[in-house]
Enzyme design. Structure first.
Site, PDB file in Angstrom:
ATOM      1  N   ASP A 100     -20.853 -15.797  17.156  1.00  0.00           N
ATOM      2  CA  ASP A 100     -22.096 -16.149  17.849  1.00  0.00           C
ATOM      3  C   ASP A 100     -23.299 -15.320  17.399  1.00  0.00           C
ATOM      4  OD1 ASP A 100     -21.492 -13.713  18.989  1.00  0.00           O
ATOM      5  OD2 ASP A 100     -21.550 -14.414  21.071  1.00  0.00           O
ATOM      6  N   ASN A 153      -8.513  -3.644   9.267  1.00  0.00           N
ATOM      7  CA  ASN A 153      -9.831  -3.046   9.102  1.00  0.00           C
ATOM      8  C   ASN A 153     -10.068  -2.620   7.652  1.00  0.00           C
ATOM      9  OD1 ASN A 153     -11.413  -0.195   9.083  1.00  0.00           O
ATOM     10  ND2 ASN A 153     -12.307  -1.571  10.592  1.00  0.00           N
ATOM     11  N   GLU A 154      -9.065  -2.033   7.036  1.00  0.00           N
ATOM     12  CA  GLU A 154      -9.231  -1.583   5.658  1.00  0.00           C
ATOM     13  C   GLU A 154      -9.397  -2.763   4.710  1.00  0.00           C
ATOM     14  OE1 GLU A 154      -6.826   1.112   2.435  1.00  0.00           O
ATOM     15  OE2 GLU A 154      -6.779   1.758   4.529  1.00  0.00           O
ATOM     16  N   GLU A 201      -9.297   2.866  14.436  1.00  0.00           N
ATOM     17  CA  GLU A 201      -9.327   3.990  13.512  1.00  0.00           C
ATOM     18  C   GLU A 201     -10.306   5.041  14.023  1.00  0.00           C
ATOM     19  OE1 GLU A 201      -7.207   4.156  10.542  1.00  0.00           O
ATOM     20  OE2 GLU A 201      -6.414   2.768  12.042  1.00  0.00           O
ATOM     21  N   GLY A 210      -5.526  -1.281  12.072  1.00  0.00           N
ATOM     22  CA  GLY A 210      -6.109  -0.394  11.073  1.00  0.00           C
ATOM     23  C   GLY A 210      -5.986  -0.949   9.668  1.00  0.00           C
ATOM     24  N   THR A 259       0.825  -1.202   0.000  1.00  0.00           N
ATOM     25  CA  THR A 259       0.000   0.000   0.000  1.00  0.00           C
ATOM     26  C   THR A 259       0.863   1.258   0.000  1.00  0.00           C
ATOM     27  OG1 THR A 259      -0.155   0.156   2.414  1.00  0.00           O
ATOM     28  CG2 THR A 259      -1.776  -1.236   1.287  1.00  0.00           C
ATOM     29  N   GLY A 288      -1.072  -3.410  11.023  1.00  0.00           N
ATOM     30  CA  GLY A 288      -1.723  -3.306  12.321  1.00  0.00           C
ATOM     31  C   GLY A 288      -3.229  -3.477  12.213  1.00  0.00           C
TER      32      GLY A 288
END
Length: 310
Positions: A212, A66-67, A269, A63, A35, A61
């Site tokens: 769950d 998450n991306e 984030e 973040g 990136t 990490g």
């Protein structure tokens, strides 16, 4: 074929380069994408699925993970690759909760070979997260005071109380609604856990399970004195369903309407929202993790892949 989406800051780390080399020498077909700017990881993950890649590994990490998750969730379920994690951040909260290795070579090997399990993916309005969303005090100052909540959950009440006064923290009055309940609360901390820990080891929702179909919610209400803080800490040890300052429950969705902007973090984030709704997409993503992972409550969604799988 496996695609490793690698945060640009980690691309030149010798341990990471050696890990990729070792896995390739063992027979794995690993394509590396690095990136450059925000949004790259999501675009790369989405493109990988459209190109028929079977498994994507997020290297970075929380973040970065998450991306990548947000990119994968743009895809139809039938072409969505499995996800492996190569934790390279400071906290690595999700990877630690999953019991994944932290050393790059062992972590990449695990990301390529561990079985895929179907896991839930929460969505906050139009943004996805995989581990945890937090709101309030911890989200507001976590970048500059990362140990503040840790002091609350452990010792150091006097120093935390002083920090609150110095920051002139203002609680956030909000209306919360969820399946089976609603509450008006003056929020100190709000945590929505699909995983168990956030902020570098703060176990805010220790009973959460990632498969769950439910979010584990922790509400810490505002307090006015050291005596109130002591009560809050005692309640945190018991985690009552409804205490004087602590409330916990599980729900498939939650909506929040605050009087003012509420500081938020999604998998670390930062952001702000005045009103939002979180829904859970059950079993929406396949994640590589050990069969005995403590976050699991269900069976494996797939079989282990060999190191040389394409």
């Amino acid at each position: 074929m496996v695609m490793l989406i690698l945060n640009g800051k980690a691309a030149q780390l010798p341990a990471v380069r050696q890990a990729v080399k070792a896995c390739r020498e063992a027979g794995a077909e690993v394509r590396v994408q690095v990136t450059w700017e925000p949004g790259d990881a999501a675009r790369m993950a989405e493109r990988a699925g459209r190109e028929g890649v079977a498994r994507v590994v997020a290297g970075g990490g929380d973040g970065s993970i998450n991306e990548v998750v947000n990119g994968l969730m743009r895809l139809p379920p039938e072409v969505r690759p499995g996800l492996g994690l190569l934790p390279l951040g400071t906290a690595n909260d999700l990877a630690c909760s999953l019991g994944l290795p932290q050393a790059p070579r062992a972590a990449l090997q695990a990301a390529l070979t561990l079985p895929l399990h179907a896991v839930d993916v929460p969505r906050l309005d139009d943004q996805y997260f995989l581990n945890m969303a937090t709101g309030g005090f911890g989200a507001e100052i976590s970048s500059s005071t990362p140990k503040s909540l840790k002091r609350l959950l452990g010792g150091g009440a006097y120093s935390l109380f002083g920090a609150l006064k110095a920051w002139q923290y203002q609680p956030r009055p909000a209306r919360l609604r969820w399946a089976g309940g609603e509450r008006q609360a003056s929020l100190f901390v709000l945590a929505l856990g699909n995983g168990t820990r956030s902020g570098g080891g703060q176990h805010l929702t220790p009973g959460a399970r990632i498969d769950d179909g439910l979010l584990d919610v922790l509400i810490l209400r505002d307090f006015a004195s050291l005596g109130d803080m002591a009560t809050m800490r005692r309640e945190l040890q018991r985690r009552p369903s409804e205490g004087a300052f602590v409330e916990t429950f599980r729900t498939p969705w939650l909506s929040v309407e605050a009087d003012n902007d509420l500081p938020l973090t999604l998998d670390g984030e930062p952001g702000h929202r005045r009103a939002f709704r979180v829904d859970l997409e059950a079993g929406a993503l396949s994640l590589a993790m050990p069969d005995d992972c403590p976050l699991l409550s269900g069976p494996a969604a797939g079989q282990p892949a060999s190191v040389g799988a394409s």
